[in-house]
Design a protein around this motif. Structure first.
Motif, short mmCIF file in Angstrom:
data_model
loop_
_atom_site.label_atom_id
_atom_site.label_comp_id
_atom_site.label_asym_id
_atom_site.label_seq_id
_atom_site.Cartn_x
_atom_site.Cartn_y
_atom_site.Cartn_z
N ASN A 299 -38.76 -40.97 -29.14
CA ASN A 299 -39.24 -39.94 -29.21
C ASN A 299 -38.22 -39.79 -27.44
O ASN A 299 -37.61 -39.11 -26.62
CB ASN A 299 -40.65 -39.81 -28.99
N LEU A 300 -38.62 -41.05 -26.75
CA LEU A 300 -37.60 -41.58 -25.09
C LEU A 300 -35.99 -40.64 -25.55
O LEU A 300 -35.02 -40.04 -24.58
CB LEU A 300 -37.66 -42.51 -24.74
N LYS A 301 -35.87 -41.58 -26.12
CA LYS A 301 -34.20 -41.20 -26.08
C LYS A 301 -34.18 -39.53 -26.66
O LYS A 301 -32.94 -39.07 -25.99
CB LYS A 301 -33.50 -42.02 -27.16
N ALA A 302 -34.89 -38.94 -26.94
CA ALA A 302 -34.24 -37.48 -27.25
C ALA A 302 -34.90 -36.55 -26.18
O ALA A 302 -34.54 -35.60 -25.89
CB ALA A 302 -35.29 -36.96 -28.24
N SER A 303 -35.95 -37.36 -25.52
CA SER A 303 -35.85 -36.63 -24.27
C SER A 303 -35.08 -36.63 -23.37
O SER A 303 -34.43 -36.14 -22.69
CB SER A 303 -37.07 -36.87 -23.41
N GLU A 304 -34.38 -37.56 -23.38
CA GLU A 304 -32.73 -37.75 -22.41
C GLU A 304 -31.65 -37.19 -23.00
O GLU A 304 -30.97 -36.79 -21.97
CB GLU A 304 -32.51 -39.33 -22.59
N SER A 305 -31.78 -37.24 -24.26
CA SER A 305 -31.21 -36.21 -24.68
C SER A 305 -31.17 -35.03 -24.17
O SER A 305 -30.11 -34.01 -24.11
CB SER A 305 -30.49 -36.50 -26.41
N ARG A 306 -31.79 -34.40 -24.35
CA ARG A 306 -33.07 -33.10 -23.62
C ARG A 306 -32.17 -32.38 -22.54
O ARG A 306 -31.48 -32.27 -21.84
CB ARG A 306 -34.21 -32.41 -24.29
N ALA A 307 -32.65 -33.63 -21.91
CA ALA A 307 -31.84 -33.46 -20.48
C ALA A 307 -30.19 -33.71 -20.51
O ALA A 307 -30.11 -32.98 -19.72
CB ALA A 307 -32.80 -34.88 -19.42
N ARG A 308 -30.13 -34.09 -20.44
CA ARG A 308 -28.25 -34.10 -20.96
C ARG A 308 -27.54 -32.80 -21.27
O ARG A 308 -26.53 -31.94 -20.92
CB ARG A 308 -27.59 -35.73 -21.39
N TYR A 309 -28.41 -32.18 -22.63
CA TYR A 309 -27.68 -31.19 -22.93
C TYR A 309 -28.31 -30.47 -21.46
O TYR A 309 -26.75 -29.28 -21.63
CB TYR A 309 -28.61 -31.01 -24.17
N ARG A 310 -29.17 -30.01 -20.75
CA ARG A 310 -29.18 -29.31 -19.96
C ARG A 310 -28.34 -29.45 -18.62
O ARG A 310 -27.86 -28.39 -18.66
CB ARG A 310 -30.12 -29.19 -19.48
N SER A 311 -28.24 -30.77 -18.65
CA SER A 311 -27.26 -30.63 -17.43
C SER A 311 -25.47 -30.24 -17.94
O SER A 311 -24.68 -30.35 -17.34
CB SER A 311 -26.84 -31.95 -17.24
N LEU A 312 -25.14 -30.00 -19.49
CA LEU A 312 -24.08 -29.59 -19.56
C LEU A 312 -23.40 -28.61 -20.13
O LEU A 312 -22.61 -28.20 -20.50
CB LEU A 312 -23.61 -30.81 -21.16
#
Length: 728
Positions: free
Chosen positions: A285-298
C-alpha cells in the motif's frame, strides 16, 4: 523393585522436564524470532511511511515553488508589462493587472512592483495597498530583490520562504523585461515584480489532502515526535517547518494484534504467516501511494498526459532503447492554431474542454507506443521510436495534423483548429534530450512563421539562420540607435492634373558594410525583436522633417499593427507633428486590413485618437485581404489605396478590369477617395482613371527616391510645381 519404580519415575520426570525445557527453549526462541520479525516489520513499515511522507512534503514544497516561480516568470517576462512599467501609466496598469488580482488569485495574495532603486511602485496584499513598506513586512526582502536582478533569463526565478508580518509566506521575484531581453538593457535598471503567497492553515490543509500527509501543519518549531520539512529563505536560513505526526502504520498494526499474540502461542506459525501477510500488504500500500505521487509529478492534471518532466524522462528511456536497437527517436512539438481565438470567444472553460478533446484525439489517432505529452497552454509533444531500416517510416506529423484539423464538437459548438508541427530526430538516441527538445522547438517556431498548419523538420541550417538573424538584429539595433534608417519617398500623382499631390514614406536600410536589406526582412525582424516602435517613429520623424519643406502635398506613413499596441502611440505621433511644426491634416497614417480584423477594438481606439488630432487614416493594400463593406463604414477611412495585385491582374486576368472597377466603385459609393498603387504602364493609368481613382502611384511616374530628389524633381526653381514628371 521400588528403586526401579523410583528410577523409572525419575527418568520420566527428567524426560518431562527435558521435553518441557525443550518446548520452553523452542518456544522462547520462536517467540524471540517472532518478536524480532514483528519489530523489524513494524520499524520498516514506519520508516517507509515516514520516507513517503518526507518525499511527499518535499514534492509539495517543490510544487509550490514551481507554481509561484512560473507565475512570476509568465508575468515578468512579458513585453506589455515591460512597456507599461516604464510608461506613465505604470501604477494604474500594475494595480489592474497584479495589485487588484491579489484579492482572490489562488497562486498569490501579495503583489509588489519596485523600480530600479528598489522603491515600491505598488504594494498590494489581498487586493488592498499594504500598510507598511515591503522591506519591513517581509524579512530578507532586499536580498530577494538582489537575487532577482542577478538571475539571467534562463536562470530559475528565485523563490523562497520568508517571515512576514502576517506569518510565513512563499515569495518570488523576477525582473520585468521583454520576452526577448535586449542585451543593451542593464539588469540594475529593470523593475522587479514580486509575488507572495502566505502559507495559511487552509493552504496547509490543501497540501495535506493533495499529497496524502495527514495532520500536516505549519509550525515555527517541530514538536517532539513529529516529522518535519524545512522551509528556508533566500540565504538558506530556517523560516518555519511543515510538521506532521508519523502515521506509523507498522506500530498501529502491531497494536491491533498484540492481545492475540499473547494468547495465540499454540498457533504461533499461523500467526507469523498472518503478520507476514499484513506486513506485505502494508508495504504494498505504501509503494502504491508513492507510485501515485510520482504519477502526479510526471503527468498533466487536466489531460492525464505526460507533462514536460514526464516527457523528458520518457525520451531518455527511448534514447537508451534506440542506442541498443539502432532506432531513431523522433520528437514532434505541436502548437494549436486558432486556440487563442477559442479562449477569447468562449472562455477558458471551453478552452480546457478543447485541450482535453485534443488529448483524446491524439491518443486515438497515434500508435499505442507513441509518447504523448502536454507541455502547457496549447502546446503538445509526441515522441516515437522508429526503425530507420523500414521501407517507409510512419508520418506521425501528418497523422497529427489530419487528426487535429477535423471538427471538434464542444458543448454544442463546432470548433475548427489546426496544428503547426516542429520535428527533430535523434538517430540511435545520440542527441541529448535537452538538445532534441531545443531542436524541435526551433522547428516549431519555423513552422509557425510559415503560417498555419505547417510542419517543419529541424535542419542544421536553422541554427545558422538563427545566428544570422541574431547578428542582423544586433546590427539593426545599432543602426536605429544611431539614427541610421533612411527614408525614400514615392510620389502620388493627381489623376486629372498629373501634378504631384503627395508622397508615401518608405523605410530603407543600408548596413555599414553597404548591404541593402529589404523592408520585407528588417520590418518583421523589428517586430519580433521589439524594435518596431523605435523604427516606426524614426521613419515618421525623418519623413515629417523632409516633407515640411514641400508645400501643399500630403505625406503617407505606414504603421505596423504592433505599434497600435503601444498605449502612447497617438500621443507620440502628435508630439512628432508638433516638433516638426507639420500640419496634421497633411499626414496620412496607412493601416493594412489585417490589423482591423485581428484587433478591431485596439485599431478603433488608435484611429479615433488620430482622427481627433486632424490626422487622416488610409486603408492600405485594399483588395489583398478580407476587409468588408462593414469594415470600411465602421472605421471611416479618409482614403483607400487599392492593392497592386488588382492592377497587375489587368494584364493577365480577363475579369481583372471588372474586379478593379467594382472595388473602386465601392469606395466611391462610400465617398472614400481612392489611390491606385503599382501603376507601371499608361494602360494601367488609363484604366484606373476611368474607374474613378483620383490619385496614382507607381513606377510609371517615379520609383522611390530620396528627399533631395523629390525637392529637385518637384519643388526646385527649375521645375514647375504641378509638372507631371518621372524620377527613376
Amino acid at each position: 523393585m521400588q528403586k526401579l519404580v523410583i528410577s523409572e519415575g525419575r527418568r520420566r520426570q527428567l524426560v518431562v522436564v527435558a521435553v518441557a525445557s525443550v518446548f520452553i527453549v523452542v518456544g522462547s526462541v520462536l517467540a524471540g524470532l517472532v518478536a524480532r520479525s514483528i519489530t523489524t516489520l513494524t520499524t520498516t513499515a514506519d520508516a517507509i511511511d515516514d520516507g513517503r511522507a518526507r518525499h511527499a512534503a518535499a514534492a509539495a514544497l517543490q510544487s509550490l515553488r514551481k507554481q509561484l516561480g512560473a507565475t512570476v516568470r509568465d508575468n515578468a517576462y512579458w513585453d506589455d508589462a515591460f512597456k507599461q512599467v516604464i510608461s506613465d501609466a505604470r501604477v494604474s496598469w500594475t494595480v489592474e493587472n497584479w495589485g487588484s488580482t491579489s484579492a482572490d488569485y489562488p497562486l498569490y495574495d501579495t503583489a509588489i512592483v519596485v523600480d530600479s532603486r528598489n522603491a515600491p511602485v505598488i504594494a498590494y496584499r489581498n487586493g488592498t495597498p499594504m500598510d507598511v513598506p515591503p522591506s519591513q513586512f517581509f524579512d530578507g526582502f532586499d536580498a530577494l530583490l538582489k537575487a532577482a536582478r542577478q538571475a539571467g533569463p534562463s536562470d530559475p526565478v528565485p523563490v523562497h520562504f520568508v517571515h512576514s508580518s502576517a506569518g510565513t509566506a512563499l515569495i518570488g521575484a523576477a525582473t520585468i523585461q521583454p520576452f526577448e531581453l535586449d542585451p543593451a538593457i542593464k539588469p540594475e535598471t529593470l523593475y522587479v515584480l514580486v509575488f507572495a503567497k502566505h502559507i495559511t492553515p487552509q493552504v496547509a490543509a490543501e497540501i495535506s489532502e493533495s499529497f496524502s500527509i495527514a495532520g500536516l501543519s505549519l509550525d515555527a518549531h517541530t514538536a517532539p515526535g513529529r516529522s518535519e520539512a524545512l522551509l528556508t529563505d533566500v540565504l538558506g536560513n530556517r523560516v518555519a517547518v511543515f510538521s506532521w505526526p508519523p502515521e506509523a502504520p507498522g506500530t498501529k498494526s502491531y497494536a491491533m494484534i498484540e492481545g492475540d499474540l499473547r494468547t495465540a502461542g499454540i498457533v504461533l506459525v499461523l500467526f507469523l504467516c498472518g503478520i507476514g501477510a499484513a506486513g506485505a500488504v502494508t508495504v504494498r500500500n505504501l509503494k502504491a501511494s508513492e507510485s501515485r505521487a510520482r504519477y502526479r509529478s510526471l503527468h498533466d492534471a487536466l489531460t492525464g498526459l505526460l507533462n514536460r518532466a514526464g516527457l523528458i524522462e520518457s525520451i531518455a528511456g527511448a534514447s537508451a532503447v534506440a542506442k541498443l536497437n539502432e532506432a531513431v527517436v523522433r520528437l514532434h512539438f505541436i502548437d494549436l492554431d486558432g486556440f487563442k481565438g477559442v479562449n477569447d470567444a468562449w472562455g477558458h472553460a471551453v478552452g480546457d474542454e478543447l485541450i482535453v478533446a485534443v488529448a483524446h484525439r491524439l491518443i486515438n489517432a497515434l500508435p499505442e507506443n507513441a509518447i504523448i505529452a502536454r507541455l502547457g497552454g496549447d502546446e503538445f509533444a509526441v515522441a516515437t521510436l522508429e526503425n530507420p531500416h523500414l521501407p517507409s517510416a510512419s508520418d506521425i506529423g501528418r497523422q497529427i495534423q489530419v487528426a487535429l484539423t477535423r471538427v471538434f464538437e464542444i458543448g454544442g459548438r463546432t470548433i475548427e483548429i489546426g496544428a503547426s508541427v516542429g520535428v527533430a530526430d535523434s538517430p540511435n538516441g545520440e542527441v541529448e534530450t535537452g538538445e532534441l527538445i531545443r531542436r524541435a522547438d526551433i522547428a516549431l517556431y519555423r513552422a509557425k512563421d510559415l503560417g498555419r498548419g505547417g510542419a517543419v523538420e529541424f535542419e542544421d541550417s536553422f541554427d545558422h539562420d538563427n545566428k544570422r538573424l541574431a547578428d542582423l538584429e544586433a546590427e539593426l539595433r545599432s543602426t536605429l540607435m544611431n539614427g541610421g534608417i533612411d527614408v525614400s519617398f514615392q510620389p502620388l500623382i493627381d489623376a486629372r492634373s498629373g501634378a504631384i499631390c503627395g508622397v508615401e514614406a518608405l523605410a530603407r536600410w543600408v548596413t555599414e558594410r553597404g548591404h541593402r536589406i529589404g523592408p520585407d526582412i528588417f520590418i518583421p525582424l523589428a517586430e519580433r525583436s521589439g524594435l518596431i516602435d523605435l523604427l516606426g517613429f524614426q521613419v515618421l520623424k525623418k519623413s515629417l522633417e523632409a516633407a515640411a519643406s514641400w508645400p501643399d502635398i500630403g505625406l503617407g506613413v505606414n504603421v505596423s499593427p504592433l505599434q497600435l499596441k503601444n498605449p502612447r502611440f497617438v500621443k507620440q505621433v502628435i508630439d512628432a507633428l508638433e516638433s516638426a511644426e507639420f500640419d496634421p491634416s497633411r499626414l496620412s497614417i496607412e493601416l493594412t486590413e489585417g490589423v482591423l480584423i485581428s484587433n478591431p477594438d485596439q485599431a478603433r481606439r488608435a484611429i479615433n485618437g488620430l482622427k481627433a488630432a486632424g490626422i487622416k487614416i488610409a486603408l492600405d493594400d485594399f483588395g489583398s485581404g478580407f476587409a468588408s463593406i462593414g469594415t470600411l463604414r465602421q472605421f471611416g477611412f479618409d482614403r483607400m489605396k487599392v492593392d497592386r495585385s488588382l492592377i497587375v491582374a489587368l494584364d493577365h486576368d480577363e475579369n481583372g478590369g471588372a474586379v478593379l472597377h467594382a472595388t473602386i466603385a465601392l469606395a466611391n459609393a462610400l465617398d472614400i477617395p481612392v489611390t491606385a498603387e503599382g501603376i507601371e504602364t499608361e494602360a494601367h493609368a488609363t484604366a484606373v482613371r476611368l474607374s474613378g481613382c483620383d490619385s496614382l502611384q507607381g513606377y510609371l511616374f517615379s520609383r522611390p527616391i530620396s528627399a533631395d530628389q523629390v525637392t529637385e524633381a518637384y519643388f526646385s526653381s527649375n521645375n514647375d510645381h504641378g509638372k507631371d514628371q518621372s524620377a527613376a
